[in-house]
Each structure stands twice: as C-alpha cells, then as structure tokens.
Design a protein around this motif. Sequence first.
Motif, PDB file in Angstrom:
ATOM      1  N   THR A 272       0.822  -1.216   0.000  1.00 44.23           N
ATOM      2  CA  THR A 272       0.000   0.000   0.000  1.00 44.23           C
ATOM      3  C   THR A 272       0.854   1.264   0.000  1.00 44.23           C
ATOM      4  O   THR A 272       0.371   2.342  -0.335  1.00 44.23           O
ATOM      5  CB  THR A 272      -0.932   0.007   1.241  1.00 44.23           C
ATOM      6  OG1 THR A 272      -1.606  -1.241   1.298  1.00 44.23           O
ATOM      7  CG2 THR A 272      -1.960   1.109   1.186  1.00 44.23           C
ATOM      8  N   MET A 273       2.126   1.111   0.375  1.00 45.39           N
ATOM      9  CA  MET A 273       2.966   2.285   0.590  1.00 45.39           C
ATOM     10  C   MET A 273       2.998   3.322  -0.539  1.00 45.39           C
ATOM     11  O   MET A 273       2.920   4.523  -0.262  1.00 45.39           O
ATOM     12  CB  MET A 273       4.378   1.847   0.936  1.00 45.39           C
ATOM     13  CG  MET A 273       5.009   2.786   1.897  1.00 45.39           C
ATOM     14  SD  MET A 273       6.719   2.681   1.714  1.00 45.39           S
ATOM     15  CE  MET A 273       6.909   3.148   0.052  1.00 45.39           C
ATOM     16  N   ILE A 275       0.697   4.171  -2.506  1.00 43.56           N
ATOM     17  CA  ILE A 275      -0.559   4.930  -2.434  1.00 43.56           C
ATOM     18  C   ILE A 275      -0.551   5.826  -1.189  1.00 43.56           C
ATOM     19  O   ILE A 275      -1.011   6.962  -1.225  1.00 43.56           O
ATOM     20  CB  ILE A 275      -1.781   3.981  -2.362  1.00 43.56           C
ATOM     21  CG1 ILE A 275      -1.666   2.883  -3.414  1.00 43.56           C
ATOM     22  CG2 ILE A 275      -3.081   4.749  -2.484  1.00 43.56           C
ATOM     23  CD1 ILE A 275      -1.579   3.395  -4.816  1.00 43.56           C
ATOM     24  N   THR A 276      -0.039   5.285  -0.075  1.00 37.80           N
ATOM     25  CA  THR A 276      -0.002   6.084   1.154  1.00 37.80           C
ATOM     26  C   THR A 276       0.835   7.332   0.925  1.00 37.80           C
ATOM     27  O   THR A 276       0.410   8.451   1.225  1.00 37.80           O
ATOM     28  CB  THR A 276       0.626   5.263   2.318  1.00 37.80           C
ATOM     29  OG1 THR A 276       0.116   3.943   2.292  1.00 37.80           O
ATOM     30  CG2 THR A 276       0.319   5.899   3.661  1.00 37.80           C
ATOM     31  N   LEU A 277       2.017   7.138   0.357  1.00 31.35           N
ATOM     32  CA  LEU A 277       2.926   8.273   0.154  1.00 31.35           C
ATOM     33  C   LEU A 277       2.297   9.315  -0.775  1.00 31.35           C
ATOM     34  O   LEU A 277       2.306  10.522  -0.499  1.00 31.35           O
ATOM     35  CB  LEU A 277       4.257   7.756  -0.414  1.00 31.35           C
ATOM     36  CG  LEU A 277       5.426   8.727  -0.411  1.00 31.35           C
ATOM     37  CD1 LEU A 277       5.652   9.293   0.972  1.00 31.35           C
ATOM     38  CD2 LEU A 277       6.698   8.039  -0.886  1.00 31.35           C
ATOM     39  N   GLU A 278       1.724   8.812  -1.852  1.00 31.60           N
ATOM     40  CA  GLU A 278       1.110   9.722  -2.819  1.00 31.60           C
ATOM     41  C   GLU A 278      -0.034  10.513  -2.171  1.00 31.60           C
ATOM     42  O   GLU A 278      -0.130  11.734  -2.313  1.00 31.60           O
ATOM     43  CB  GLU A 278       0.584   8.896  -4.001  1.00 31.60           C
ATOM     44  CG  GLU A 278       0.652   9.599  -5.323  1.00 31.60           C
ATOM     45  CD  GLU A 278      -0.674  10.187  -5.723  1.00 31.60           C
ATOM     46  OE1 GLU A 278      -0.669  11.016  -6.623  1.00 31.60           O
ATOM     47  OE2 GLU A 278      -1.715   9.829  -5.115  1.00 31.60           O
ATOM     48  N   PHE A 293      10.027  10.226   4.767  1.00 35.08           N
ATOM     49  CA  PHE A 293      10.626   9.508   5.882  1.00 35.08           C
ATOM     50  C   PHE A 293       9.565   8.791   6.711  1.00 35.08           C
ATOM     51  O   PHE A 293       9.671   7.594   6.986  1.00 35.08           O
ATOM     52  CB  PHE A 293      11.419  10.475   6.769  1.00 35.08           C
ATOM     53  CG  PHE A 293      11.927   9.840   8.031  1.00 35.08           C
ATOM     54  CD1 PHE A 293      12.949   8.897   7.968  1.00 35.08           C
ATOM     55  CD2 PHE A 293      11.388  10.152   9.263  1.00 35.08           C
ATOM     56  CE1 PHE A 293      13.421   8.274   9.121  1.00 35.08           C
ATOM     57  CE2 PHE A 293      11.846   9.544  10.418  1.00 35.08           C
ATOM     58  CZ  PHE A 293      12.869   8.601  10.337  1.00 35.08           C
ATOM     59  N   THR A 294       8.514   9.533   7.095  1.00 34.19           N
ATOM     60  CA  THR A 294       7.530   8.954   8.016  1.00 34.19           C
ATOM     61  C   THR A 294       6.747   7.790   7.401  1.00 34.19           C
ATOM     62  O   THR A 294       6.483   6.805   8.079  1.00 34.19           O
ATOM     63  CB  THR A 294       6.526  10.030   8.492  1.00 34.19           C
ATOM     64  OG1 THR A 294       6.024  10.709   7.343  1.00 34.19           O
ATOM     65  CG2 THR A 294       7.163  11.026   9.420  1.00 34.19           C
ATOM     66  N   VAL A 295       6.392   7.904   6.117  1.00 35.48           N
ATOM     67  CA  VAL A 295       5.543   6.856   5.527  1.00 35.48           C
ATOM     68  C   VAL A 295       6.276   5.506   5.378  1.00 35.48           C
ATOM     69  O   VAL A 295       5.789   4.488   5.874  1.00 35.48           O
ATOM     70  CB  VAL A 295       4.899   7.336   4.201  1.00 35.48           C
ATOM     71  CG1 VAL A 295       4.234   6.184   3.473  1.00 35.48           C
ATOM     72  CG2 VAL A 295       3.890   8.434   4.485  1.00 35.48           C
ATOM     73  N   PRO A 296       7.458   5.475   4.731  1.00 40.26           N
ATOM     74  CA  PRO A 296       8.122   4.164   4.639  1.00 40.26           C
ATOM     75  C   PRO A 296       8.479   3.586   6.007  1.00 40.26           C
ATOM     76  O   PRO A 296       8.363   2.385   6.225  1.00 40.26           O
ATOM     77  CB  PRO A 296       9.403   4.446   3.846  1.00 40.26           C
ATOM     78  CG  PRO A 296       9.226   5.770   3.237  1.00 40.26           C
ATOM     79  CD  PRO A 296       8.198   6.516   4.020  1.00 40.26           C
ATOM     80  N   LEU A 297       8.884   4.464   6.923  1.00 36.48           N
ATOM     81  CA  LEU A 297       9.216   3.968   8.260  1.00 36.48           C
ATOM     82  C   LEU A 297       7.962   3.379   8.914  1.00 36.48           C
ATOM     83  O   LEU A 297       7.988   2.291   9.495  1.00 36.48           O
ATOM     84  CB  LEU A 297       9.786   5.092   9.125  1.00 36.48           C
ATOM     85  CG  LEU A 297      10.312   4.633  10.475  1.00 36.48           C
ATOM     86  CD1 LEU A 297      11.593   3.816  10.286  1.00 36.48           C
ATOM     87  CD2 LEU A 297      10.588   5.804  11.408  1.00 36.48           C
ATOM     88  N   GLY A 298       6.855   4.096   8.795  1.00 37.51           N
ATOM     89  CA  GLY A 298       5.602   3.621   9.376  1.00 37.51           C
ATOM     90  C   GLY A 298       5.167   2.295   8.768  1.00 37.51           C
ATOM     91  O   GLY A 298       4.766   1.373   9.475  1.00 37.51           O
TER      92      GLY A 298
END
Length: 413
Positions: A272-273, A275-278, A293-298
């Motif tokens: 899902t990442m 889509i989350t980042l976008e 930084f926050t999204v891939p780490l999360g």
Amino acid sequence: MMSLTNKILIAMAAGIAIGSLANSFDLTGGIIESAFFFGLFDIVGKIFVASLKLLVVPMVFVSLTCGTASLGGHGRMGFMASKTIGLYLLTTALAISIALTLAVIIQPGSGNQFETDATYQASTAPPLKDVLINIVPSNPVAAMAEGNMLQVIVFAILFGVAISRSGEFGAKIAKSFESLNEVIMEMVMILMQLAPYGVFCLLAKIFYTTGFDLVQQLFVYFMTVVLALLIHGSVIYTTLLKVLTGLNPLRFFKHIRPVMIFGFSTASSNATMPITLETVEEKLGVKNSVASFTVPLGATINMDGTAIMQGVATVFIAQAYQIDIGLIGYLTVILTATLASIGTAGVPGVGLVTLALVLQQVGLPVEGIALIIGVDRLLDMMRTALNVTGDSIVSCIIAKSENALDIEVFNRK
Ligand code: ASP
C-alpha cells in the motif's frame, strides 16, 4: 465523471458482494470457480499487487533521498526521526492497551468450548541483537534486491545527507532525483487507474475462498478485535489529530479512503505504501521532506492494528487454556506486542507469526495460534487498513509540528 475514489469504493463493495455470494453456492471444482475465482480474478489480483510492490523500493529510495537532501544535514532529520519513532511507539502502546482492556472485559476465550489440542509450528524469531545490527546494510544493492526496507531507509538517508553536503555536485544530483521522483509519482498515478479492477478481483477471490463459517465459531474473538480497531481508529486517532494539529479529522478520513481500501484489499502495508505516500503528499499536503521519511518507516515498523490483534489474541488464548497471566503478564504483553509489531513486516499474515513471540514471553502455549488462524485473513485485512491509517496520521502530525503541512492542500475538497 465519477471520481477514482468512488470507482474504487464501488469495486470494493462489488468484490465483497460477488465473492461472498459465490461462497454461499457450491461452486467447488466447477467452471466458474476455475475460470473466474481461481483464474481471471486470481491473475488480475496478483498482477495488481505485484505492480504496486514493484514501486516500493525505487519510490522509498528516490523519495527519501530527495527529502533528506532538502532538509540538509543539520540534525533536523535526527530530531524529526525521534519524534516520529516516539509517536509510532505511543500509538502502538495505546492500541494494545485498548485491546487488552476490551478483551479482559468481553472475555472472548472463556467458557472452555475450544479444542485446545491444536498444533501450530512457530518459526523462531531472530535475536534482538541481530535485528539491530541488520539495520545498517553491508550491501545496499542486496538490500534493495531483497526489499529490506529499514536498510534501504538507512542508505537513502545517508545518501541524501551526503548530497546536501556536496555543494554544486550535490545540487546536480538533487535536481535529477527530484525529476526522478516526479516520474515515479506519475507511475503511481498510472497504476491508480487500474485500482478498481485490481481491488475488485482481489476481494472477489478472498471473499469467495474465505467465507464466514469460521467467523461464526470465533464470533466473540473476531468482534472484540474489530471493536478495538474501531475504537482506536475513531477515538484515539481523531483525538490525537485534533489535539496535536487542530485539523479536521473527518476531512482527514475522507482524504485517506483510498489508502484504507488498498490496505484492506492487499493486507499489506508495504504494497500500500506507494498509495499512502502519494495520498499523504497530494491530498493531506504533507511536504515530501517529512512524508518520504515517516511513511516508509511507518509501513515498516508501525502496526497498531497488528498490536491490537496480538493483544486480544493473547487474552483469548490465555482464557481458552485457562491460564492466568496476571498483571505483570499484561504489562509484558504491552511491551512485547509493541516490539513484535515493530518486527512485523508489512506483508500479509506476518502479525500471526510474531504473535508467537508475545505468547512465549508470557508463557502461553504457541499452539494456541491454531485456534484463531481460521479468521486471521479477514482480520489481517482490517488491521492493515488501520496500520496504514496510523502511518498517515503520524505523518500529518509530524508535518504540522515541523511546519511542513500545506493547509490549503489539506482543506481542498
Ligand atoms: N498485514 C499486516 C500489514 O502489512 C501485518 C500483519 O499484521 O500481518 O500491515
């Protein structure tokens, strides 16, 4: 023209309806099953997930390099990282506490009606020492090839910091990475157009194969997890967002609907990442320097939904085996389930594997996992939807605190 989000929503509803309907007929071995559910739907669904996954490594690397390079190597990154990790840990600890409280009140495993002679083979978890050492890649290319997210994150940060310190040479590289980042975002947009078909096929197949029979047997356990997920999503997230940022939670949830649907359909925070980042950047207005930084780490370490399942499952198993783990036991669960959810990779079903760690820590039989495995796929989908929501909310909060949130974008329809 109908918006893409609405199309995805309709696809989701249609997939669930058709899958569940087909499940209630006896289609086993027939032409419909082999041509559609195990044929076309399976193929399209798998291709769709693969096409999302293919974006993950290039996207994390390029986006995070851009983000770190733009922050400059002046310690800002370190402060932001501590805040982010702190918030991820806090939300997870809250999640398990809610789960434990509910499970203790509802008592999903009491009544001794469960067959406790089940068997389950737990895989052994690596020692914590190795986990720490392995955060730093000895070979970045191998890290990318294996999709080892923490290692890719470390390499990208180092690379980005070096770019920002390399004067005019660094500036040239930074420019080309920014262009590359735009191109990758465009790839996400292209794949998003396919999302309605992908989501439909994934859900039709899953609901056809899963069905609700086992849910009935484990109804109380299932509902306790669902209730804890709902409370965490609606009460905790809403309060955190309101108190820490003043932003409108309803608007937040409206913006991230596609993220939740992707999390639900793929049962994978990793897939899902993209889509989350976008979404976090384009819809919530979080600047790339924070989101990258926050999204891939999360997606790698923040799993509130997984922690909830592990909390309820632990209490359930303790009750089914009539073992009292006591207050110290519960506190140990809070600690180990937080760590276990960090160690859970953002792929389907891993939360159940790391549950073994929690059970061992409090002296419960690992075989207990066999009792709940039947309903885990459905719960996996739901908890992943919460996991990715948590990633988005923390991103938003950190961005606000770093002055890196474009409120106009957030307030856009
Ligand atoms: N499927 C979950 C995720 O990717 C992890 C798990 O709980 O199994 O977020």
